[in-house]
Design an enzyme around this catalytic site. Structure first.
Site, mmCIF file in Angstrom:
data_model
loop_
_atom_site.group_PDB
_atom_site.id
_atom_site.type_symbol
_atom_site.label_atom_id
_atom_site.label_comp_id
_atom_site.label_asym_id
_atom_site.label_seq_id
_atom_site.Cartn_x
_atom_site.Cartn_y
_atom_site.Cartn_z
ATOM 1 N N ARG A 175 48.206 50.700 37.284
ATOM 2 C CA ARG A 175 47.126 49.713 37.345
ATOM 3 C C ARG A 175 45.851 50.200 36.638
ATOM 4 N NH1 ARG A 175 47.896 48.055 43.115
ATOM 5 N NH2 ARG A 175 45.838 48.787 43.654
ATOM 6 N N ARG A 214 41.393 53.583 27.970
ATOM 7 C CA ARG A 214 40.849 52.922 26.779
ATOM 8 C C ARG A 214 40.261 53.912 25.796
ATOM 9 N NH1 ARG A 214 37.670 49.324 30.005
ATOM 10 N NH2 ARG A 214 39.077 47.695 30.710
ATOM 11 N N ARG A 270 48.938 50.631 55.150
ATOM 12 C CA ARG A 270 47.837 51.588 55.149
ATOM 13 C C ARG A 270 46.605 50.839 55.628
ATOM 14 N NH1 ARG A 270 47.618 56.351 55.523
ATOM 15 N NH2 ARG A 270 45.928 56.814 54.065
ATOM 16 N N ARG A 327 35.445 55.959 48.629
ATOM 17 C CA ARG A 327 34.458 55.196 47.864
ATOM 18 C C ARG A 327 33.220 54.998 48.713
ATOM 19 N NH1 ARG A 327 38.238 50.323 45.420
ATOM 20 N NH2 ARG A 327 39.068 50.015 47.495
ATOM 21 N N GLU A 386 34.033 54.239 52.689
ATOM 22 C CA GLU A 386 35.399 53.740 52.902
ATOM 23 C C GLU A 386 36.354 54.921 53.094
ATOM 24 O OE1 GLU A 386 36.506 50.604 50.156
ATOM 25 O OE2 GLU A 386 38.586 51.291 50.152
ATOM 26 N N TYR A 407 50.852 43.155 47.546
ATOM 27 C CA TYR A 407 49.468 43.357 47.127
ATOM 28 C C TYR A 407 49.084 42.249 46.163
ATOM 29 C CZ TYR A 407 45.001 45.012 45.767
ATOM 30 O OH TYR A 407 43.635 45.060 45.567
ATOM 31 N N ASP A 425 45.917 40.266 44.184
ATOM 32 C CA ASP A 425 44.510 40.083 43.872
ATOM 33 C C ASP A 425 44.133 38.655 44.269
ATOM 34 O OD1 ASP A 425 43.562 42.529 42.947
ATOM 35 O OD2 ASP A 425 44.403 42.223 40.951
HETATM 36 P P1 FAD Z 1 43.693 37.242 54.375
HETATM 37 O O1 FAD Z 1 42.369 37.188 53.715
HETATM 38 O O2 FAD Z 1 44.032 38.476 55.108
HETATM 39 O O3 FAD Z 1 43.780 35.987 55.354
HETATM 40 C C1 FAD Z 1 44.746 35.876 56.363
HETATM 41 C C2 FAD Z 1 44.062 35.321 57.597
HETATM 42 O O4 FAD Z 1 45.066 34.984 58.562
HETATM 43 C C3 FAD Z 1 43.124 36.305 58.274
HETATM 44 O O5 FAD Z 1 41.831 35.771 58.368
HETATM 45 C C4 FAD Z 1 43.759 36.516 59.653
HETATM 46 O O6 FAD Z 1 42.803 36.671 60.682
HETATM 47 C C5 FAD Z 1 44.539 35.222 59.840
HETATM 48 N N1 FAD Z 1 45.661 35.359 60.782
HETATM 49 C C6 FAD Z 1 46.656 36.279 60.751
HETATM 50 N N2 FAD Z 1 47.493 36.104 61.792
HETATM 51 C C7 FAD Z 1 47.016 35.043 62.492
HETATM 52 C C8 FAD Z 1 47.440 34.387 63.677
HETATM 53 N N3 FAD Z 1 48.515 34.783 64.378
HETATM 54 N N4 FAD Z 1 46.718 33.331 64.134
HETATM 55 C C9 FAD Z 1 45.615 32.922 63.466
HETATM 56 N N5 FAD Z 1 45.155 33.526 62.329
HETATM 57 C C10 FAD Z 1 45.853 34.568 61.858
HETATM 58 N N6 FAD Z 1 41.342 41.323 45.206
HETATM 59 C C11 FAD Z 1 40.665 41.078 44.048
HETATM 60 O O7 FAD Z 1 40.997 40.140 43.318
HETATM 61 N N7 FAD Z 1 39.578 41.859 43.693
HETATM 62 C C12 FAD Z 1 39.148 42.893 44.461
HETATM 63 O O8 FAD Z 1 38.179 43.577 44.108
HETATM 64 C C13 FAD Z 1 39.861 43.175 45.665
HETATM 65 N N8 FAD Z 1 39.475 44.203 46.450
HETATM 66 C C14 FAD Z 1 40.205 44.496 47.558
HETATM 67 C C15 FAD Z 1 39.807 45.590 48.324
HETATM 68 C C16 FAD Z 1 40.532 45.945 49.443
HETATM 69 C C17 FAD Z 1 40.114 47.122 50.257
HETATM 70 C C18 FAD Z 1 41.690 45.191 49.785
HETATM 71 C C19 FAD Z 1 42.535 45.594 50.952
HETATM 72 C C20 FAD Z 1 42.065 44.069 49.061
HETATM 73 C C21 FAD Z 1 41.322 43.714 47.933
HETATM 74 N N9 FAD Z 1 41.658 42.586 47.184
HETATM 75 C C22 FAD Z 1 40.964 42.343 46.010
HETATM 76 C C23 FAD Z 1 42.736 41.652 47.597
HETATM 77 C C24 FAD Z 1 42.201 40.464 48.446
HETATM 78 O O9 FAD Z 1 41.604 40.968 49.615
HETATM 79 C C25 FAD Z 1 43.388 39.516 48.806
HETATM 80 O O10 FAD Z 1 43.940 38.992 47.627
HETATM 81 C C26 FAD Z 1 42.995 38.303 49.675
HETATM 82 O O11 FAD Z 1 42.093 38.616 50.678
HETATM 83 C C27 FAD Z 1 44.267 37.732 50.296
HETATM 84 O O12 FAD Z 1 43.997 36.537 50.984
HETATM 85 P P2 FAD Z 1 45.021 36.002 52.095
HETATM 86 O O13 FAD Z 1 44.569 34.639 52.438
HETATM 87 O O14 FAD Z 1 46.406 36.212 51.630
HETATM 88 O O15 FAD Z 1 44.856 37.007 53.334
HETATM 89 N N1 UDP Z 2 42.740 55.773 41.440
HETATM 90 C C1 UDP Z 2 42.412 57.083 41.123
HETATM 91 N N2 UDP Z 2 41.115 57.424 40.973
HETATM 92 C C2 UDP Z 2 40.101 56.519 41.118
HETATM 93 C C3 UDP Z 2 40.450 55.177 41.429
HETATM 94 C C4 UDP Z 2 41.767 54.843 41.592
HETATM 95 O O1 UDP Z 2 43.287 57.918 40.994
HETATM 96 O O2 UDP Z 2 38.930 56.886 40.974
HETATM 97 C C5 UDP Z 2 44.174 55.430 41.602
HETATM 98 C C6 UDP Z 2 44.655 55.574 43.038
HETATM 99 O O3 UDP Z 2 45.981 56.047 42.989
HETATM 100 C C7 UDP Z 2 44.620 54.157 43.556
HETATM 101 C C8 UDP Z 2 45.032 53.372 42.313
HETATM 102 O O4 UDP Z 2 44.428 54.097 41.233
HETATM 103 O O5 UDP Z 2 45.528 53.986 44.627
HETATM 104 C C9 UDP Z 2 44.545 51.935 42.283
HETATM 105 O O6 UDP Z 2 43.164 51.923 42.490
HETATM 106 P P1 UDP Z 2 42.264 50.637 42.339
HETATM 107 O O7 UDP Z 2 40.859 51.031 42.641
HETATM 108 O O8 UDP Z 2 42.539 50.017 41.028
HETATM 109 O O9 UDP Z 2 42.851 49.637 43.426
HETATM 110 P P2 UDP Z 2 42.380 49.343 44.909
HETATM 111 O O10 UDP Z 2 42.404 50.640 45.650
HETATM 112 O O11 UDP Z 2 41.003 48.758 44.830
HETATM 113 O O12 UDP Z 2 43.391 48.377 45.375
#
Ligand code: FAD
Ligand code: UDP
Length: 367
Positions: free
Chosen positions: A173, A177, A250, A281, A302, A350, A352
């Protein structure tokens, strides 16, 4: 006739998109969420005038014009471009790996050819070896120096496993560049919603009945009775009462502090890539926006964590065992009548944000 066409379990992006499309078609929709707020994991909360990303930093980026137009129809997006900084000890580097990184790592690098010379030289240790784990993959991508400074510690903290035991796809991922370009993403469109993600989802759910602090599993039969179809976005194993076993996740722990200073780290995202600190982070939320005049700043540390009961599920563990288990649950979903499964928890994937919205478009169209 039933009271609702759809009851949507989960007010995250999948649920909100599905609900919004159904509402536009004049369907009767109820959205429930067990949390006390909408927006799922993209929820932002205003603290001291700053929109704080409560479940981890979220940057919207996409190549899909239809998804970009869709989200922009609810809220304006700013011009935020993700360009994280990586800190290791007392050194700072630009991410993703680009000419700024290479010229700082090696003091005789000025041009792409200079960088390639170093990378090719370091990659020689992988000659004749097909990468079979993350360490080997990383070294064959950028060489050992960058692997040890910027990848190894971060990745091992994130996954709590040695890089030699992790699959190589995790690192694919990360862009590499040969230009002086610190933009983390290659996508055409990028930004953060002005006013926060909660406002985006609030506008998506405008005019739709929403019940918070309402768990689907407390009343399954009643909900099925009330609606023609259920859209379920919660964890797939929980839906089937863990009958085939529990899927691994995780988790993360967030420590958020309000600091009495205007600017703490000069960037929204600073990665800590060494084992010297436990967090991966530090997020300074005000830098996601450009018009914050607050004299304070809000920062979030984090920490990666093993998932335990009661914690949030953040990252899927896509090893063979869990992929196979998820596949078995997917087979069970095919037998469930009038239930649509979608989103990161129900698909054990996973996603986005743009992909989750796109998949909700498809799920709605095909239902
Ligand atoms: P969720 O947002 O988890 O929604 C599911 C909902 O269902 C929750 O509110 C939960 O409470 C509810 N629910 C579950 N079970 C029940 C139940 N039994 N009854 C009632 N409600 C329930 N994507 C990006 O594009 N850019 C980013 O920079 C990015 N950063 C991220 C950073 C982190 C740390 C993580 C973990 C993810 C990141 N993502 C990012 C991904 C992004 O968070 C997800 O794509 C998005 O939130 C998924 O939406 P969802 O609706 O599938 O799930
Ligand atoms: N990663 C890394 N160094 C960094 C940032 C990311 O080695 O400074 C690696 C790490 O293995 C991580 C993966 O790249 O699990 C994806 O990271 P990214 O930040 O793109 O995704 P996110 O953790 O936000 O889902």
């Amino acid at each position: 006739m039933k009271k609702y066409d759809y009851i949507i379990v989960g007010a995250g992006l999948f649920g909100a998109t599905f609900a919004n499309l159904a509402k536009k078609d004049n369907k009767k929709v109820l959205v429930i969420d067990k949390r006390n707020h909408i927006a799922g994991n993209v929820f932002t909360e205003n603290i001291e005038g700053v929109n704080v990303h409560k479940y981890g930093a979220h940057i919207f980026h996409t190549d899909y014009k239809d998804v970009w137009d869709y989200v922009n129809s609810f809220v304006e997006f700013n011009r935020y471009t993700n360009s994280p900084i990586a800190r290791i000890g007392n050194e700072v580097y630009n991410m993703p790996f680009n000419m700024n990184t290479f010229s700082k790592i090696w003091d005789d690098v000025f041009t792409p050819d200079d960088a390639l010379r170093h990378i090719e030289e370091e990659k020689k240790e992988m000659d004749g070896i097909t990468p079979s784990n993350l360490e080997e993959q990383a070294i064959s991508l950028v060489g050992r120096t960058i692997y040890e400074k910027l990848i190894k510690g971060y990745t091992e903290k994130q996954w709590n496993r040695s890089c030699t035991e992790l699959p190589s796809f995790i690192i694919k991922r990360l862009p590499v560049r040969l230009t002086y370009d610190n933009n983390y993403f290659n996508d055409k469109y990028q930004g953060v919603p002005i006013g926060g993600y909660t406002k985006l989802v609030e506008n998506m759910l405008d005019g739709i009945e929403v019940k918070l602090e309402t768990n689907y599993f407390d009343n399954i039969d009643a909900y099925k009775e009330l609606a023609d179809k259920i859209v379920y976005t919660g964890p797939i194993d929980e839906y089937f009462n863990y009958s085939l076993g529990k899927l691994a996740w995780r988790s993360l722990k967030f420590e958020t502090k309000v600091l009495d200073k205007v600017n703490y780290q000069g960037n929204a995202v600073v990665n800590y890539t060494g084992h010297d600190v436990e967090y991966t982070r530090v997020i300074e939320h005000k830098h996601f926006e450009f018009d914050i005049e607050s004299s304070n700043t809000v920062v979030t540390y984090e920490y990666p964590a093993d998932y335990e009961e009661g914690m949030e599920k953040y990252y899927t563990v896509n090893d063979n065992e869990n992929n196979a288990l998820a596949e078995k649950y997917r087979e069970l979903t095919l037998k469930e009548k009038n239930v649509i499964f979608g989103g990161r928890l129900a698909e054990y994937k996973y996603y986005d944000m743009d992909d989750v919205i796109k998949s909700a478009f498809d799920a709605y169209k095909n239902n």
